[in-house]
Design a protein around this motif. Structure first.
Motif, PDB file in Angstrom:
ATOM      1  N   THR A  77      -7.719   1.044  -4.153  1.00  0.00           N
ATOM      2  CA  THR A  77      -6.592   1.209  -3.232  1.00  0.00           C
ATOM      3  C   THR A  77      -5.283   1.343  -4.012  1.00  0.00           C
ATOM      4  O   THR A  77      -4.969   0.485  -4.849  1.00  0.00           O
ATOM      5  N   ARG A  94      -3.223   8.431   5.107  1.00  0.00           N
ATOM      6  CA  ARG A  94      -4.182   7.448   4.570  1.00  0.00           C
ATOM      7  C   ARG A  94      -5.515   8.126   4.269  1.00  0.00           C
ATOM      8  O   ARG A  94      -6.153   7.846   3.253  1.00  0.00           O
ATOM      9  N   PRO A 116       0.821  -1.219   0.000  1.00  0.00           N
ATOM     10  CA  PRO A 116       0.000   0.000   0.000  1.00  0.00           C
ATOM     11  C   PRO A 116       0.849   1.261   0.000  1.00  0.00           C
ATOM     12  O   PRO A 116       1.904   1.319   0.638  1.00  0.00           O
ATOM     13  N   THR A 135      -5.235  10.110   1.197  1.00  0.00           N
ATOM     14  CA  THR A 135      -5.254   9.208   0.050  1.00  0.00           C
ATOM     15  C   THR A 135      -6.678   8.827  -0.319  1.00  0.00           C
ATOM     16  O   THR A 135      -7.039   8.779  -1.503  1.00  0.00           O
ATOM     17  N   GLN A 136      -7.500   8.561   0.674  1.00  0.00           N
ATOM     18  CA  GLN A 136      -8.899   8.244   0.423  1.00  0.00           C
ATOM     19  C   GLN A 136      -9.601   9.419  -0.261  1.00  0.00           C
ATOM     20  O   GLN A 136     -10.396   9.220  -1.191  1.00  0.00           O
ATOM     21  N   THR A 189       0.564   5.708   0.190  1.00  0.00           N
ATOM     22  CA  THR A 189      -0.238   6.910   0.370  1.00  0.00           C
ATOM     23  C   THR A 189       0.064   7.850  -0.790  1.00  0.00           C
ATOM     24  O   THR A 189       1.128   7.772  -1.415  1.00  0.00           O
ATOM     25  N   GLU A 221     -12.478  -0.211  -3.941  1.00  0.00           N
ATOM     26  CA  GLU A 221     -12.045   1.007  -3.253  1.00  0.00           C
ATOM     27  C   GLU A 221     -10.932   1.733  -3.993  1.00  0.00           C
ATOM     28  O   GLU A 221     -10.514   2.817  -3.586  1.00  0.00           O
TER      29      GLU A 221
END
Length: 270
Positions: A75, A167, A52, A170-171, A54, A73
């Motif tokens: 990601t 995070r 993952p 990032t969302q 960011t 999502e």
């Protein structure tokens, strides 16, 4: 809300990459414990090719390998190997190769925030299964003699708090791209070369989501300027540039495979 000393041991929810035995960090359970320095501290990351990222890391990680988006999502992940069980940037010695950007997700290990459903809050946890977790005589203890978090633990808590903020950013970035309908399905292929020098049968490397350059160019001027002024455009360009790294990743993987094959006879003869 985040805590290092939960008053109750609630039900922790969620499965997190790398973490096999996360438990709430507190001065009672972890009295006299901490971490120790070991050779090969990143061995835990060697068996996973997707990490993952960011959004703030995109421009730092662009030279590592492709930055892709996966799942409903969307990601963002850094591709660090072609095989799902191999990170080609982690050397057999358990360290990252020189010049490789190590994602913050890797650097925060063995700490992580987890949801305590009973208390309704996030609490700091530590993975007891980590190779550098010390049950006794730690070089870096979690708590001092008074049961207060040491400077090391405070720094780790700050790092995890900062990571959580990144995070959430990032969302928001992903939601912005969704709202502008910039995502499209993408595929990456590798064309091997036959012994006679002719192109072989193309082989699919991955299916994923990425930003559509066509849709990006078609955005109304004001929407494009909004992306530019917010800084999101730089991150989009970093993602698009990173997709050129598929070929480099193939070359590095082939080179890694050849090195391992050459080492095998030497090990057998030693």
């Amino acid at each position: 809300m985040t805590e290092t000393t939960p008053s109750a041991t609630g039900q922790l929810t969620g499965n997190v990459l790398y973490y096999n035995q996360p438990e709430p960090l507190n001065p009672t359970t972890h009295k006299g414990m901490g971490v120790k320095r070991i050779d090969g501290p990143f061995s835990f990351a060697a068996k996973h090719n997707l990490v993952p990222l960011t959004v703030s890391e995109f421009q730092l990680a662009v030279l590592n390998g492709p930055i892709i988006f996966v799942g409903e999502e969307k990601t963002p992940l850094q591709v660090m190997g072609l095989n799902h069980d191999e990170n080609i940037f982690v050397l057999p010695t358990g360290v990252f190769d020189a010049g490789v950007y190590v994602p913050a997700y890797v650097r925060r290990y063995p700490f992580v925030f987890a949801n305590d459903s009973q208390a309704g809050q996030s609490i700091l946890c530590v993975d007891r299964s980590a190779a550098f977790f010390a049950e006794s005589n730690p070089e870096l203890p979690f708590f001092d003699e008074k049961g207060e978090p040491t400077e090391y633990t405070q720094n780790c808590l700050k790092f995890c708090n900062d990571y959580e903020m990144e995070r959430q950013k990032t969302q928001s970035f992903v939601q912005l791209l969704k709202a502008l309908d910039l995502f499209e399905s993408k595929e990456s292929f590798y064309t091997p070369v036959n012994e006679d020098g002719t192109p072989g049968e193309p082989q699919k490397l991955a299916d994923y989501f990425g930003v559509s350059e066509e849709r990006l160019r078609a955005l109304p001027a004001e929407k494009f300027m909004d992306l530019r002024q917010s800084g999101a455009l730089n991150q989009i360009f970093a993602h698009l540039i990173s997709l050129a790294q598929w070929d480099r990743l193939v070359a590095l993987s082939m080179n890694r495979q050849m090195q391992l094959q050459n080492q095998a006879p030497q090990a057998a003869n030693s």
